[in-house]
Design a protein around this motif. Structure first.
Motif, short mmCIF file in Angstrom:
data_model
loop_
_atom_site.label_atom_id
_atom_site.label_comp_id
_atom_site.label_asym_id
_atom_site.label_seq_id
_atom_site.Cartn_x
_atom_site.Cartn_y
_atom_site.Cartn_z
N LYS A 1 59.12 42.04 32.52
CA LYS A 1 60.39 41.82 31.83
C LYS A 1 61.43 42.87 32.21
O LYS A 1 62.61 42.55 32.40
N ASP A 2 61.00 44.13 32.32
CA ASP A 2 61.93 45.19 32.71
C ASP A 2 62.53 44.93 34.09
O ASP A 2 63.71 45.21 34.32
N GLN A 3 61.74 44.40 35.00
CA GLN A 3 62.22 44.12 36.36
C GLN A 3 62.98 42.80 36.43
O GLN A 3 63.67 42.54 37.43
N GLY A 4 62.85 41.97 35.41
CA GLY A 4 63.54 40.68 35.40
C GLY A 4 62.93 39.66 36.34
O GLY A 4 63.63 38.77 36.85
N VAL A 5 61.62 39.74 36.54
CA VAL A 5 60.96 38.85 37.48
C VAL A 5 60.55 37.55 36.78
O VAL A 5 59.99 37.56 35.68
N ASN A 6 60.82 36.44 37.44
CA ASN A 6 60.35 35.13 37.00
C ASN A 6 59.03 34.85 37.73
O ASN A 6 59.01 34.42 38.88
N VAL A 7 57.91 35.12 37.04
CA VAL A 7 56.61 34.96 37.68
C VAL A 7 56.25 33.48 37.78
O VAL A 7 56.23 32.78 36.77
N THR A 8 55.96 33.04 39.00
CA THR A 8 55.64 31.63 39.22
C THR A 8 54.15 31.39 39.37
O THR A 8 53.68 30.27 39.14
N ARG A 9 53.39 32.41 39.76
CA ARG A 9 51.94 32.27 39.93
C ARG A 9 51.26 33.62 39.79
O ARG A 9 51.86 34.66 40.05
N LEU A 10 49.98 33.58 39.40
CA LEU A 10 49.11 34.74 39.44
C LEU A 10 48.14 34.55 40.59
O LEU A 10 47.52 33.48 40.71
N VAL A 11 48.02 35.56 41.44
CA VAL A 11 47.22 35.43 42.66
C VAL A 11 46.07 36.43 42.62
O VAL A 11 46.27 37.62 42.37
N LEU A 12 44.85 35.94 42.90
CA LEU A 12 43.66 36.78 42.85
C LEU A 12 43.09 36.99 44.25
O LEU A 12 42.89 36.03 45.00
N THR A 13 42.80 38.26 44.59
CA THR A 13 42.20 38.54 45.89
C THR A 13 40.70 38.33 45.89
O THR A 13 40.12 37.99 46.92
N HIS A 14 40.05 38.57 44.74
CA HIS A 14 38.61 38.33 44.64
C HIS A 14 38.22 38.30 43.16
O HIS A 14 39.05 38.52 42.29
N GLY A 15 36.93 38.03 42.90
CA GLY A 15 36.53 37.70 41.54
C GLY A 15 36.01 38.83 40.68
O GLY A 15 35.46 38.56 39.62
#
Length: 217
Positions: free
Chosen positions: A45-59
């Protein structure tokens, strides 16, 4: 360059969660939201980012433990990655969280598995997906050609490499991933590891005792 990012260490494992965005459109993604979800939300919120997806590198738990909660808080954004070969790790999250004293974390399946050659697009930016097994069999890394920047999870660290003593980990496979997938991207590429400080592929090629292949002079 319009790609911006902020690294936010989370959990008792000081895992590097990365908030990555296009500063022209402010659309972005969160890479490896392992925990401390309220803190991550405040930075977003502080950066004002509109997050469109969460991306995972591994489990592994320290990289995925906050994923489901953060998705809900962001209005149900999609969870993508890692490669399907890490499904067994995501299905064992309840056991992982109990073992390491983390908040209870339920098993889940992402909205989309990622494969070699896929891309994660947001705003005017794009991250290419490379399948890099060894630390885990389904590990992936993300690379911005425009920014010469990679998010490599636990494949490579500043001065070290990922552990290979976990189930389905393999040392030779990890070394092969580093040398055949990461090095060809270029010595000048800066990378954000899953833990610890950033570095460049070139620096690791002359100084990292596990994968150095060039003399430092």
């Amino acid at each position: 360059m319009s790609l911006k990012y902020q690294v936010v260490p989370v959990t008792s494992f000081s895992q590097n969660c990365s908030i990555v965005w296009c500063d022209e459109t402010m659309d972005g993604v969160v890479v490896d939201p392992g925990g401390d979800v309220e803190h991550l939300l405040s930075v977003i919120k502080d950066q004002g980012v509109n997050v469109t997806r969460l991306v995972l590198t591994h489990g592994h738990l320290d990289h995925v433990g906050g994923t489901q909660s953060l998705s809900v808080l962001l209005g149900g954004v999609d969870i993508v990655g890692p490669h399907k070969d890490d499904d067994f790790w995501l299905q064992e999250l309840a056991g992982q969280s109990q073992m390491f004293g983390f908040p209870p974390t339920q098993a889940f399946e992402p909205n989309q598995w990622l494969n070699e050659g896929d891309s994660i697009d947001f705003g005017r930016e794009s991250l290419r997906v490379f399948h890099t097994p060894g630390h885990t069999p389904g590990h992936i890394i993300l690379f911005s050609e425009a920014a010469k920047l990679a998010f490599v999870g636990d494949v490579l660290f500043n001065g070290s490499i990922g552990r290979t003593d976990f189930p389905k980990g393999d040392f030779n496979t990890l070394i092969n991933s580093i040398k055949t997938k990461l090095w060809p991207l270029g010595k000048e590429v800066r990378f954000v590891p899953g833990h610890g400080p950033e570095s460049t592929f070139g620096h690791e090629r002359v100084s990292n005792p596990f994968v150095a292949d060039e003399l430092p002079y």
